[in-house]
Motif scaffolding. Structure first.
Motif, PDB file in Angstrom:
ATOM      1  N   ALA A   1       0.851  -1.207   0.000  1.00  0.00           N
ATOM      2  CA  ALA A   1       0.000   0.000   0.000  1.00  0.00           C
ATOM      3  C   ALA A   1       0.879   1.247   0.000  1.00  0.00           C
ATOM      4  CB  ALA A   1      -0.923  -0.015   1.212  1.00  0.00           C
ATOM      5  N   GLY A   2       1.905   1.256   0.857  1.00  0.00           N
ATOM      6  CA  GLY A   2       2.810   2.404   0.918  1.00  0.00           C
ATOM      7  C   GLY A   2       3.672   2.519  -0.322  1.00  0.00           C
ATOM      8  N   PHE A   3       4.233   1.385  -0.755  1.00  0.00           N
ATOM      9  CA  PHE A   3       5.173   1.404  -1.883  1.00  0.00           C
ATOM     10  C   PHE A   3       4.487   1.798  -3.188  1.00  0.00           C
ATOM     11  CE2 PHE A   3       7.547  -0.642  -5.327  1.00  0.00           C
ATOM     12  CZ  PHE A   3       8.801  -0.115  -5.095  1.00  0.00           C
ATOM     13  N   THR A   4       3.319   1.222  -3.461  1.00  0.00           N
ATOM     14  CA  THR A   4       2.644   1.542  -4.735  1.00  0.00           C
ATOM     15  C   THR A   4       2.134   2.994  -4.726  1.00  0.00           C
ATOM     16  OG1 THR A   4       0.552   0.630  -3.898  1.00  0.00           O
ATOM     17  CG2 THR A   4       1.940  -0.839  -5.228  1.00  0.00           C
ATOM     18  N   GLY A   5       1.762   3.486  -3.533  1.00  0.00           N
ATOM     19  CA  GLY A   5       1.334   4.892  -3.436  1.00  0.00           C
ATOM     20  C   GLY A   5       2.492   5.831  -3.740  1.00  0.00           C
ATOM     21  N   LEU A   6       3.664   5.527  -3.187  1.00  0.00           N
ATOM     22  CA  LEU A   6       4.840   6.372  -3.441  1.00  0.00           C
ATOM     23  C   LEU A   6       5.263   6.279  -4.909  1.00  0.00           C
ATOM     24  CD1 LEU A   6       6.951   5.616  -0.226  1.00  0.00           C
ATOM     25  CD2 LEU A   6       5.730   7.730  -0.764  1.00  0.00           C
ATOM     26  N   ALA A   7       5.214   5.046  -5.463  1.00  0.00           N
ATOM     27  CA  ALA A   7       5.607   4.861  -6.869  1.00  0.00           C
ATOM     28  C   ALA A   7       4.675   5.658  -7.789  1.00  0.00           C
ATOM     29  CB  ALA A   7       5.571   3.373  -7.228  1.00  0.00           C
ATOM     30  N   LEU A   8       3.388   5.646  -7.462  1.00  0.00           N
ATOM     31  CA  LEU A   8       2.416   6.403  -8.262  1.00  0.00           C
ATOM     32  C   LEU A   8       2.719   7.903  -8.196  1.00  0.00           C
ATOM     33  CD1 LEU A   8      -0.239   6.520  -9.893  1.00  0.00           C
ATOM     34  CD2 LEU A   8      -1.476   6.537  -7.718  1.00  0.00           C
ATOM     35  N   LEU A   9       3.094   8.342  -7.013  1.00  0.00           N
ATOM     36  CA  LEU A   9       3.400   9.766  -6.827  1.00  0.00           C
ATOM     37  C   LEU A   9       4.612  10.181  -7.665  1.00  0.00           C
ATOM     38  CD1 LEU A   9       2.702  12.295  -5.123  1.00  0.00           C
ATOM     39  CD2 LEU A   9       4.352  11.478  -3.435  1.00  0.00           C
ATOM     40  N   VAL A  10       5.647   9.348  -7.622  1.00  0.00           N
ATOM     41  CA  VAL A  10       6.905   9.688  -8.311  1.00  0.00           C
ATOM     42  C   VAL A  10       6.762   9.556  -9.830  1.00  0.00           C
ATOM     43  CG1 VAL A  10       9.312   8.969  -8.597  1.00  0.00           C
ATOM     44  CG2 VAL A  10       8.314   9.088  -6.309  1.00  0.00           C
ATOM     45  N   LEU A  11       5.978   8.564 -10.279  1.00  0.00           N
ATOM     46  CA  LEU A  11       5.928   8.252 -11.724  1.00  0.00           C
ATOM     47  C   LEU A  11       4.621   8.675 -12.390  1.00  0.00           C
ATOM     48  CD1 LEU A  11       7.497   4.673 -11.473  1.00  0.00           C
ATOM     49  CD2 LEU A  11       8.626   6.762 -12.230  1.00  0.00           C
ATOM     50  N   ARG A  12       3.877   9.575 -11.748  1.00  0.00           N
ATOM     51  CA  ARG A  12       2.542   9.882 -12.267  1.00  0.00           C
ATOM     52  C   ARG A  12       2.579  10.644 -13.582  1.00  0.00           C
ATOM     53  NH1 ARG A  12       0.604  14.238  -7.660  1.00  0.00           N
ATOM     54  NH2 ARG A  12       2.440  15.558  -7.762  1.00  0.00           N
TER      55      ARG A  12
ATOM     56  N   GLY B   1       4.402   7.249 -18.579  1.00  0.00           N
ATOM     57  CA  GLY B   1       3.433   6.332 -19.191  1.00  0.00           C
ATOM     58  C   GLY B   1       2.996   5.211 -18.257  1.00  0.00           C
ATOM     59  N   LEU B   2       3.621   5.103 -17.085  1.00  0.00           N
ATOM     60  CA  LEU B   2       3.259   4.034 -16.141  1.00  0.00           C
ATOM     61  C   LEU B   2       2.108   4.424 -15.216  1.00  0.00           C
ATOM     62  CD1 LEU B   2       6.828   2.834 -15.035  1.00  0.00           C
ATOM     63  CD2 LEU B   2       5.166   1.578 -16.419  1.00  0.00           C
ATOM     64  N   MET B   3       1.683   5.690 -15.302  1.00  0.00           N
ATOM     65  CA  MET B   3       0.705   6.186 -14.324  1.00  0.00           C
ATOM     66  C   MET B   3      -0.558   5.325 -14.273  1.00  0.00           C
ATOM     67  SD  MET B   3      -2.303   8.031 -13.922  1.00  0.00           S
ATOM     68  CE  MET B   3      -2.706   9.467 -14.880  1.00  0.00           C
ATOM     69  N   GLY B   4      -1.150   4.991 -15.406  1.00  0.00           N
ATOM     70  CA  GLY B   4      -2.411   4.244 -15.433  1.00  0.00           C
ATOM     71  C   GLY B   4      -2.266   2.895 -14.758  1.00  0.00           C
ATOM     72  N   MET B   5      -1.190   2.183 -15.113  1.00  0.00           N
ATOM     73  CA  MET B   5      -0.997   0.850 -14.552  1.00  0.00           C
ATOM     74  C   MET B   5      -0.715   0.934 -13.048  1.00  0.00           C
ATOM     75  SD  MET B   5      -1.556  -1.955 -15.688  1.00  0.00           S
ATOM     76  CE  MET B   5      -1.822  -1.795 -17.419  1.00  0.00           C
ATOM     77  N   LEU B   6       0.080   1.922 -12.645  1.00  0.00           N
ATOM     78  CA  LEU B   6       0.382   2.065 -11.213  1.00  0.00           C
ATOM     79  C   LEU B   6      -0.868   2.427 -10.415  1.00  0.00           C
ATOM     80  CD1 LEU B   6       3.857   3.849 -11.296  1.00  0.00           C
ATOM     81  CD2 LEU B   6       3.332   1.608 -10.320  1.00  0.00           C
ATOM     82  N   LEU B   7      -1.732   3.246 -11.008  1.00  0.00           N
ATOM     83  CA  LEU B   7      -2.976   3.593 -10.307  1.00  0.00           C
ATOM     84  C   LEU B   7      -3.837   2.331 -10.129  1.00  0.00           C
ATOM     85  CD1 LEU B   7      -4.837   5.793  -9.093  1.00  0.00           C
ATOM     86  CD2 LEU B   7      -5.870   6.034 -11.363  1.00  0.00           C
ATOM     87  N   ALA B   8      -3.906   1.497 -11.172  1.00  0.00           N
ATOM     88  CA  ALA B   8      -4.694   0.259 -11.074  1.00  0.00           C
ATOM     89  C   ALA B   8      -4.133  -0.651  -9.977  1.00  0.00           C
ATOM     90  CB  ALA B   8      -4.695  -0.466 -12.423  1.00  0.00           C
ATOM     91  N   VAL B   9      -2.800  -0.793  -9.946  1.00  0.00           N
ATOM     92  CA  VAL B   9      -2.183  -1.679  -8.942  1.00  0.00           C
ATOM     93  C   VAL B   9      -2.405  -1.100  -7.536  1.00  0.00           C
ATOM     94  CG1 VAL B   9       0.004  -2.623  -8.098  1.00  0.00           C
ATOM     95  CG2 VAL B   9      -0.478  -2.597 -10.558  1.00  0.00           C
ATOM     96  N   HIS B  10      -2.204   0.204  -7.384  1.00  0.00           N
ATOM     97  CA  HIS B  10      -2.369   0.824  -6.061  1.00  0.00           C
ATOM     98  C   HIS B  10      -3.814   0.673  -5.572  1.00  0.00           C
ATOM     99  CE1 HIS B  10      -1.656   3.419  -2.692  1.00  0.00           C
ATOM    100  NE2 HIS B  10      -2.527   4.314  -3.097  1.00  0.00           N
ATOM    101  N   LEU B  11      -4.773   0.968  -6.437  1.00  0.00           N
ATOM    102  CA  LEU B  11      -6.175   0.845  -6.010  1.00  0.00           C
ATOM    103  C   LEU B  11      -6.525  -0.606  -5.715  1.00  0.00           C
ATOM    104  CD1 LEU B  11      -8.016   3.353  -8.412  1.00  0.00           C
ATOM    105  CD2 LEU B  11      -7.321   3.704  -6.039  1.00  0.00           C
TER     106      LEU B  11
END
Ligand code: SF4
Ligand code: SF4
Length: 379
Positions: A310-321, A324-334
């Motif tokens: 939960a923490g790691f994917t949230g931080l990754a989404l923040l850094v890489l938003r 082109g990875l934003m959509g996939m990271l948002l799906a994984v985080h949610l």
């Protein structure tokens, strides 16, 4: 007669300890034990949820293994505690999720992540899915805000309901009244006391020296890691609440700038979760195996991994938003957050709630005990 062999063993240990009383200054377990002459199942579940597994009584005990009395309080109370989560689970048919809990949570979390990825790929705007975009409203091109609120709001409300029903049964079983606040056994002061004891993990310090996690040298690493995890979780929750206020009151849509309050809170919380859970996992790996309940390692590990992700994917989404990875990271985080929410009532998350409830009962019990002693002294 006790419902399980583990409860019978806990009864045996508490009877030995009640004769010995050498450890009475170490934590809340021993004073609660001394207030009783016999131990019903509810008493044992209460006492087990007061134990923070600091290990002090194991290393201090002259009867711990290899002594023939085989007194291993942290291990036996850890087993009773874990069984109590399943025993009070609501609905009762879901209690089976506590068996092979690591596997159950892994499968549910994986299905949740897969569902969000497939949902995004199937229904989101394809242009938005693979395009970096940190502008306000970018997340809602992938999943409408109302759909997010509905899905996560319902899953969170279900988790609250299920946990409340379980705690209600636990409270009654450990001697609490049907209507706690109408009871002369408990007041707001007891809740305040329990909040303080839980918030600083008062009973994880082995009576002041520290936690005997690995050997007879007490250290505070485990407590610090737990604090980072717990307060990290609270900061992430606060971040979500503030973001909701931003959305509805200020009309400002996520994602937010680095300096906005939801991002500041979420970043600090995410770092706390990542570092804290890594510390707790490391403490688990180095814990004296004599005190470990091997059968529950899967449940403990699954919970730590879920919080870490939960923490790691949230931080990754923040850094890489804005990549082109934003959509996939948002799906994984949610997907991870949704998996965490729906498994909350059926995993290690409940340990904090049951422990807090036991601490409230303990505060009320000590208050009643002190009043009785004062009355006797004056009489
Ligand atoms: S854990 Fe051992 S030393 Fe401590 S009270 Fe029990 S029997 Fe006595
Ligand atoms: S909190 Fe520590 S001292 Fe108290 S019963 Fe548990 S392991 Fe023993």
């Amino acid at each position: 007669m006790h419902a399980t062999d583990t409860l019978a063993e806990a009864d045996r240990l508490m009877t030995v300890c009640n004769s010995c009383r050498y450890c009475e200054g170490l934590c809340a377990v021993f004073p609660a034990m001394e207030a009783r002459r016999a131990f019903e199942d509810g008493d044992l579940n209460y006492i087990a949820n007061l134990c923070h597994s600091c290990g002090a009584c194991y290393y201090d005990c002259q009867f711990s293994p290899p002594h023939e009395f085989d007194v291993n309080v942290p291990k036996v109370l850890a087993k009773v505690r874990a069984d109590s989560y399943a025993h009070y689970a609501w609905p009762a048919m879901a209690s089976g999720l506590f068996q092979r809990n690591g596997l159950a949570i892994t499968l549910i979390a994986a299905a949740s992540v897969a569902a969000f990825i497939l949902g995004f790929v199937g229904w989101a705007d394809p242009a938005a899915l693979w395009t970096g975009n940190a502008n306000p409203g970018a997340f809602y091109k992938l999943m409408p805000h109302n759909a997010m609120v509905l899905l996560f709001g319902l899953s969170f409300l279900y988790a609250i309901l299920a946990i409340t029903m379980g705690v209600r049964r636990f409270w009654r079983d450990i001697g609490g009244a049907d209507d706690p606040m109408a009871s002369d056994q408990m007041g707001w002061g007891d809740i305040w006391q329990a909040m303080g004891d839980a918030g600083r993990l008062r009973y994880l310090d082995g009576g002041g020296a520290g936690c005997n996690n690995e050997d007879d040298r007490p250290v505070d690493k485990r407590r610090h890691a737990h604090h980072l995890t717990f307060y990290g979780f609270l900061l992430c929750f606060a971040s979500t609440c503030v973001a909701t206020l931003y959305h509805y009151l200020l009309g400002r849509e996520a994602p937010y700038a680095w300096t906005d309050l939801p991002v500041v809170l979420g970043t600090l919380g995410g770092l706390g979760l990542v570092i804290g859970t890594a510390g707790l996992y490391s403490a688990k790996q180095t814990r004296d195996p004599m005190m470990v309940d091997q059968a529950r390692l899967g449940m403990d590990t699954a919970f730590l991994v879920m919080l870490f992700l939960a923490g790691f994917t949230g931080l990754a989404l923040l850094v890489l938003r804005d990549t082109g990875l934003m959509g996939m990271l948002l799906a994984v985080h949610l997907g991870v957050i949704f998996g965490l929410f729906i498994t909350m009532p059926y995993g290690k998350f409940v340990h904090g709630i049951y422990r807090f409830t036991a601490l409230v009962r303990y505060a009320a019990e000590r208050k009643a005990h002190a009043l009785l002693e004062n009355g006797n002294g004056q009489g």
